[in-house]
Design an enzyme around this catalytic site. Structure first.
Site, PDB file in Angstrom:
ATOM      1  N   ASP A 199      -2.759  17.015  -1.714  1.00  0.00           N
ATOM      2  CA  ASP A 199      -1.669  17.383  -2.602  1.00  0.00           C
ATOM      3  C   ASP A 199      -2.058  18.397  -3.656  1.00  0.00           C
ATOM      4  O   ASP A 199      -1.199  18.973  -4.318  1.00  0.00           O
ATOM      5  CB  ASP A 199      -1.136  16.129  -3.315  1.00  0.00           C
ATOM      6  CG  ASP A 199      -0.437  15.227  -2.337  1.00  0.00           C
ATOM      7  OD1 ASP A 199       0.324  15.758  -1.525  1.00  0.00           O
ATOM      8  OD2 ASP A 199      -0.672  14.015  -2.364  1.00  0.00           O
TER       9      ASP A 199
ATOM     10  N   HIS B 125      -8.643   9.489  -3.754  1.00  0.00           N
ATOM     11  CA  HIS B 125      -7.954   8.973  -2.574  1.00  0.00           C
ATOM     12  C   HIS B 125      -8.510   7.597  -2.259  1.00  0.00           C
ATOM     13  O   HIS B 125      -9.703   7.364  -2.437  1.00  0.00           O
ATOM     14  CB  HIS B 125      -8.177   9.909  -1.377  1.00  0.00           C
ATOM     15  CG  HIS B 125      -7.206   9.669  -0.274  1.00  0.00           C
ATOM     16  ND1 HIS B 125      -7.409   8.731   0.702  1.00  0.00           N
ATOM     17  CD2 HIS B 125      -6.000  10.246  -0.014  1.00  0.00           C
ATOM     18  CE1 HIS B 125      -6.378   8.745   1.526  1.00  0.00           C
ATOM     19  NE2 HIS B 125      -5.517   9.640   1.117  1.00  0.00           N
TER      20      HIS B 125
HETATM   21  N1  ACO Z   1      -8.130  10.864 -12.314  1.00  0.00           N
HETATM   22  C1  ACO Z   1      -8.977  10.153 -13.082  1.00  0.00           C
HETATM   23  N2  ACO Z   1      -9.564   8.995 -12.720  1.00  0.00           N
HETATM   24  C2  ACO Z   1      -9.267   8.514 -11.510  1.00  0.00           C
HETATM   25  C3  ACO Z   1      -8.400   9.190 -10.629  1.00  0.00           C
HETATM   26  C4  ACO Z   1      -7.824  10.413 -11.061  1.00  0.00           C
HETATM   27  N3  ACO Z   1      -6.986  11.096 -10.280  1.00  0.00           N
HETATM   28  N4  ACO Z   1      -8.288   8.496  -9.473  1.00  0.00           N
HETATM   29  C5  ACO Z   1      -9.056   7.409  -9.614  1.00  0.00           C
HETATM   30  N5  ACO Z   1      -9.653   7.415 -10.842  1.00  0.00           N
HETATM   31  C6  ACO Z   1     -10.598   6.434 -11.348  1.00  0.00           C
HETATM   32  C7  ACO Z   1      -9.887   5.138 -11.749  1.00  0.00           C
HETATM   33  O1  ACO Z   1      -9.553   5.158 -13.123  1.00  0.00           O
HETATM   34  C8  ACO Z   1     -10.916   4.091 -11.413  1.00  0.00           C
HETATM   35  O2  ACO Z   1     -11.864   4.080 -12.467  1.00  0.00           O
HETATM   36  P1  ACO Z   1     -12.632   2.692 -12.837  1.00  0.00           P
HETATM   37  O3  ACO Z   1     -13.427   2.320 -11.620  1.00  0.00           O
HETATM   38  O4  ACO Z   1     -13.466   3.057 -14.000  1.00  0.00           O
HETATM   39  O5  ACO Z   1     -11.535   1.693 -13.129  1.00  0.00           O
HETATM   40  C9  ACO Z   1     -11.626   4.645 -10.177  1.00  0.00           C
HETATM   41  O6  ACO Z   1     -11.460   6.086 -10.249  1.00  0.00           O
HETATM   42  C10 ACO Z   1     -11.049   4.126  -8.873  1.00  0.00           C
HETATM   43  O7  ACO Z   1      -9.656   4.343  -8.881  1.00  0.00           O
HETATM   44  P2  ACO Z   1      -8.592   3.375  -8.215  1.00  0.00           P
HETATM   45  O8  ACO Z   1      -7.239   3.619  -8.806  1.00  0.00           O
HETATM   46  O9  ACO Z   1      -9.109   1.974  -8.218  1.00  0.00           O
HETATM   47  O10 ACO Z   1      -8.634   3.913  -6.725  1.00  0.00           O
HETATM   48  P3  ACO Z   1      -7.514   3.707  -5.666  1.00  0.00           P
HETATM   49  O11 ACO Z   1      -8.167   3.855  -4.362  1.00  0.00           O
HETATM   50  O12 ACO Z   1      -6.748   2.455  -5.904  1.00  0.00           O
HETATM   51  O13 ACO Z   1      -6.507   4.918  -5.953  1.00  0.00           O
HETATM   52  C11 ACO Z   1      -5.294   6.942  -5.868  1.00  0.00           C
HETATM   53  C12 ACO Z   1      -6.354   6.058  -5.195  1.00  0.00           C
HETATM   54  C13 ACO Z   1      -3.994   6.148  -6.128  1.00  0.00           C
HETATM   55  C14 ACO Z   1      -4.933   8.084  -4.927  1.00  0.00           C
HETATM   56  C15 ACO Z   1      -5.874   7.461  -7.216  1.00  0.00           C
HETATM   57  O14 ACO Z   1      -7.049   8.191  -6.987  1.00  0.00           O
HETATM   58  C16 ACO Z   1      -4.850   8.321  -7.982  1.00  0.00           C
HETATM   59  O15 ACO Z   1      -4.035   7.767  -8.719  1.00  0.00           O
HETATM   60  N6  ACO Z   1      -4.914   9.674  -7.829  1.00  0.00           N
HETATM   61  C17 ACO Z   1      -3.956  10.551  -8.426  1.00  0.00           C
HETATM   62  C18 ACO Z   1      -2.657  10.543  -7.630  1.00  0.00           C
HETATM   63  C19 ACO Z   1      -2.784  11.297  -6.332  1.00  0.00           C
HETATM   64  O16 ACO Z   1      -3.285  12.429  -6.280  1.00  0.00           O
HETATM   65  N7  ACO Z   1      -2.276  10.680  -5.242  1.00  0.00           N
HETATM   66  C20 ACO Z   1      -2.253  11.320  -3.915  1.00  0.00           C
HETATM   67  C21 ACO Z   1      -2.961  10.503  -2.915  1.00  0.00           C
HETATM   68  S1  ACO Z   1      -3.055  11.385  -1.396  1.00  0.00           S
HETATM   69  C22 ACO Z   1      -1.598  11.110  -0.621  1.00  0.00           C
HETATM   70  O17 ACO Z   1      -0.884  10.188  -0.823  1.00  0.00           O
HETATM   71  C23 ACO Z   1      -1.195  12.121   0.383  1.00  0.00           C
END
Ligand code: ACO
Length: 430
Positions: free
Chosen positions: A364, A306
């Site tokens: 979720d 998140h």
């Molecule tokens: N699985 C694996 N790796 C992940 C995940 C994941 N679900 N989420 C983040 N990471 C990793 C990224 O690859 C990144 O790695 P790095 O630092 O080596 O590049 C690091 O963790 C940070 O991730 P970001 O994408 O920069 O974090 P951001 O805050 O932009 O993204 C998000 C948050 C979009 C929710 C992300 O965690 C994601 O895509 N999760 C899966 C989708 C999801 O469950 N969304 C629901 C959100 S809750 C809602 O809307 C109600």
């Protein structure tokens, strides 16, 4: 330097900027005068360090895993209150007393029905349209049906529009579902509680009596409370940005619904359920964990991570409990997807990659399994989220309109395109 100021030196010029304090949470450096004083902008794509507004509605402490609606912890509201109480709280800033609650519930109940023309509006869609596409259109269309509540300068009209939105979205959401399965629309029944009414509009058919399961109705109500607001997330910011131009509330909420549709936002529970189905068995979990950790693989563990929570999402804990209650009630305790989810969560919570990146289950993760068990198709998951979030969007929209400091939202950019070029007529171009 003033004690409550930040000092910044830009290309040799030092200026002071005021630091503002909220009730709780990090301090804010007010950079509104930065451009005027230094001729430079700040750059923050994704707004990771930028507050876009002042708000009294919702507070999140992502590191501690805390979510408060107007100061009240989400756990208490979900455990002891109902969704309409949360709606009242978000709209008016305080919990209702018994008389206020009765009056508010009655007011919302009186507005459940939608203009009869809506049934013909639906006929224009293909039956296989995604219900979110239908919802975007229906919300936008509300501004065509309810002209008498689109004058945003009139507080009375703003209130009527807010109540209409909260009351009519369940009716439109149920109609979108019924249309997609070629069943007749079920009219709302004002004697029922908000969530019971919604369940009946979705699952009743005219040829049978429909009885409401109170455990299921309570579970849906709790899901709505958990999703009611979440500070300045992408869809709420979209609603505020749309509203900042003076657009009417129905058009603004339609913009919010469109934004929510994306898989990184409201579409995540649908994506999470698909992922659990793709994993298929507990034995295949390590393979998917490895894929999520592989930088070259775009796969991410849906329902994990998140932008704000760097701890367990407090909504996910309540959602997990609700999920178990629903599956027990429906005698689905041995649901294979639930087994995969429980095991996946356990493995990820103990995996170095997820620990180091602070990736915890979000709301979720369990909501998809729960909604599937309740009988909703995956295409309806985001619609339910939109239904619940509509109150947050409306509350934030109203707050923005009533804020004297409100201006049209207009971000700046770092331009990297060509500088001025001479125009060459087409005949002379090589
Ligand atoms: N699985 C694996 N790796 C992940 C995940 C994941 N679900 N989420 C983040 N990471 C990793 C990224 O690859 C990144 O790695 P790095 O630092 O080596 O590049 C690091 O963790 C940070 O991730 P970001 O994408 O920069 O974090 P951001 O805050 O932009 O993204 C998000 C948050 C979009 C929710 C992300 O965690 C994601 O895509 N999760 C899966 C989708 C999801 O469950 N969304 C629901 C959100 S809750 C809602 O809307 C109600």
């Amino acid at each position: 330097m003033q004690p409550n100021n930040a000092q910044i030196t830009v290309q040799g010029k030092t200026i002071e900027l005021p630091i503002r304090k909220g009730t709780i949470g990090p301090d804010i450096i007010d950079i509104a005068s930065l451009y005027k004083k230094t001729g430079t902008f700040t750059y923050d794509p994704g707004f990771t360090s930028t507050a876009s507004c002042e708000s009294r509605i919702t507070y999140i402490d992502g590191n501690q895993g805390i979510l408060l609606y107007c100061g009240y912890p989400i756990d208490d509201l979900a455990e002891h209150g109902d969704f309409l109480e949360t709606c009242y709280l978000l709209l008016f800033g305080s919990l209702p007393n018994r008389a206020n609650k009765k009056e508010f519930d009655h007011l919302v109940q009186q507005h459940h029905m939608v203009d009869e023309q809506f049934s013909r509006f639906f006929q224009g869609f293909r039956r296989d349209s995604h219900p979110m596409a239908v919802m975007v259109a229906c919300l936008g269309a509300m501004s065509a049906f309810y002209h008498d509540s689109i004058d945003i300068t009139d507080p009375q009209q703003r209130n009527i529009a807010s109540i209409r939105l909260i009351a009519k979205i369940p009716t439109l959401a149920a109609m979108a579902y019924k249309y997609s399965i070629s069943q007749p629309f079920i009219y709302p029944l004002n004697t029922l509680h908000y969530t019971e009414n919604f369940l009946r509009m979705c699952f009743a058919v005219p040829c049978e009596t429909y009885s409401i399961n109170p455990i299921i109705a309570r579970a849906i109500d709790r899901i709505f409370i958990l999703h009611a607001d979440h500070e300045q997330n992408a869809s709420t910011s979209t609603v505020r940005l749309a509203g900042s131009s003076g657009a009417n509330p129905f058009a603004c909420i339609a913009a919010g619904v469109a934004c929510l549709w994306g898989p990184a936002h409201g579409g995540a529970n649908e994506a999470c359920l698909k992922m659990l189905e793709e994993i298929g068995s507990v034995q295949r979990i390590p393979e998917f964990i490895n894929r999520a950790k592989n930088k070259k693989d775009p796969f991410r563990l849906m329902g994990f991570g998140h932008r704000v929570y760097k701890n367990y999402d407090p909504r996910a804990k309540i959602m997990q409990k609700t999920c178990h209650e629903v599956l027990k009630e429906l005698d689905l305790k041995d649901d294979p997807l639930l087994k995969i989810a429980v095991e996946l969560e356990d493995i990820a919570l103990h995996d170095e990659y997820f620990i180091e990146k602070k990736l915890y289950p979000n709301v979720d993760f369990y909501s998809g399994i729960t909604l599937k068990a309740l009988g909703f198709p995956t295409s309806m998951f985001t619609v339910l989220f939109a239904l619940a979030r509509s109150v947050g969007w409306v509350a934030q929209w109203k707050e923005m309109i009533e804020d004297p400091a409100q201006k049209i939202g207009r971000p700046r950019q770092l331009y990297t395109g060509p500088s001025k070029r001479n125009y060459i007529q087409i005949q002379k171009r090589p």
